[in-house]
Scaffold this motif. Structure first.
Motif, short mmCIF file in Angstrom:
data_model
loop_
_atom_site.label_atom_id
_atom_site.label_comp_id
_atom_site.label_asym_id
_atom_site.label_seq_id
_atom_site.Cartn_x
_atom_site.Cartn_y
_atom_site.Cartn_z
N ILE A 1 0.86 -1.19 0.00
CA ILE A 1 0.00 0.00 0.00
C ILE A 1 0.89 1.23 0.00
N VAL B 1 0.83 5.48 -0.09
CA VAL B 1 0.04 6.69 0.06
C VAL B 1 0.76 7.83 -0.65
N CYS C 1 1.41 11.70 -1.14
CA CYS C 1 1.37 12.96 -0.41
C CYS C 1 1.88 14.07 -1.32
N ASP D 1 -0.72 7.71 -9.35
CA ASP D 1 -1.69 6.68 -8.99
C ASP D 1 -1.76 5.62 -10.09
N VAL E 1 -3.53 5.01 -2.08
CA VAL E 1 -4.42 5.96 -1.41
C VAL E 1 -3.80 7.34 -1.57
N LYS E 2 -4.65 8.33 -1.72
CA LYS E 2 -4.16 9.69 -1.96
C LYS E 2 -5.20 10.68 -1.48
N HIS F 1 -5.67 11.92 6.40
CA HIS F 1 -4.46 11.62 5.64
C HIS F 1 -3.40 10.98 6.54
N LYS G 1 -4.18 7.45 6.62
CA LYS G 1 -3.72 6.80 5.40
C LYS G 1 -2.24 6.48 5.49
N ILE G 2 -1.47 7.39 6.07
CA ILE G 2 -0.04 7.16 6.24
C ILE G 2 0.19 5.99 7.18
N ALA H 1 -0.42 2.77 5.27
CA ALA H 1 0.45 2.51 4.12
C ALA H 1 1.75 1.83 4.52
N VAL I 1 5.39 5.83 1.44
CA VAL I 1 4.86 7.14 1.05
C VAL I 1 5.55 7.58 -0.23
N GLU J 1 3.72 15.78 7.01
CA GLU J 1 3.37 14.40 6.64
C GLU J 1 4.63 13.55 6.47
#
Length: 128
Positions: A24, A26, A28, A41, A52-53, A82, A85-86, A89, A92, A106
């Motif tokens: 996974i 993410v 940023c 993506d 994921v974004k 977010h 999501k991090i 994941a 990143v 982030e």
């Protein structure tokens, strides 16, 4: 618990393995780079990763954030989302040739969790 460390991190990693989830990633970066995020993506998805974004571009007009007070509250909720999501994941990917305060935070958060961080423009890595 906001930081996934120790037992929590191990449980998440075990669950991902048991579910045979692909890696996974993410995305940023500043939402000014939404087109680049969409391209990233596509590439990451093509490489077999779950991506994921950011889902909202507050820089583009929309009724959901047209009221300044509501927009500020939404921004805070999106920042929390977010960070989640991090935590979810495995890595990143920072998109764009500019790093603002939010993206810098982030990156620091991801690194504090031990997440690898890649850049489409490595020269903007604040720790390089």
């Amino acid at each position: 618990m906001h930081l996934i460390r120790g037992v929590g991190a191990q449980k998440l990693a075990d669950a991902k393995r048991q579910l045979s989830l692909p890696q996974i990633v993410v995305i940023c970066g500043s939402t000014r780079f939404m087109a680049e995020m969409n391209e990233a993506d596509l590439r990451e998805t093509g490489d077999g990763k779950i991506v994921v974004k950011p889902g909202c571009d507050l820089k583009s007009p929309h009724a959901l954030w047209s009221d300044p007070g509501e927009a500020e509250a939404l921004k805070a909720r999106l920042d929390d989302l977010h960070r989640a999501k991090i935590r979810l994941a495995d890595e990143v990917l920072v998109v764009g040739d500019y790093i603002g305060d939010s993206t810098r935070a982030e990156i620091a958060y991801a690194r504090s969790l031990g997440r690898p961080v890649r850049f489409t423009h490595p020269e903007v890595d604040p720790d390089a």
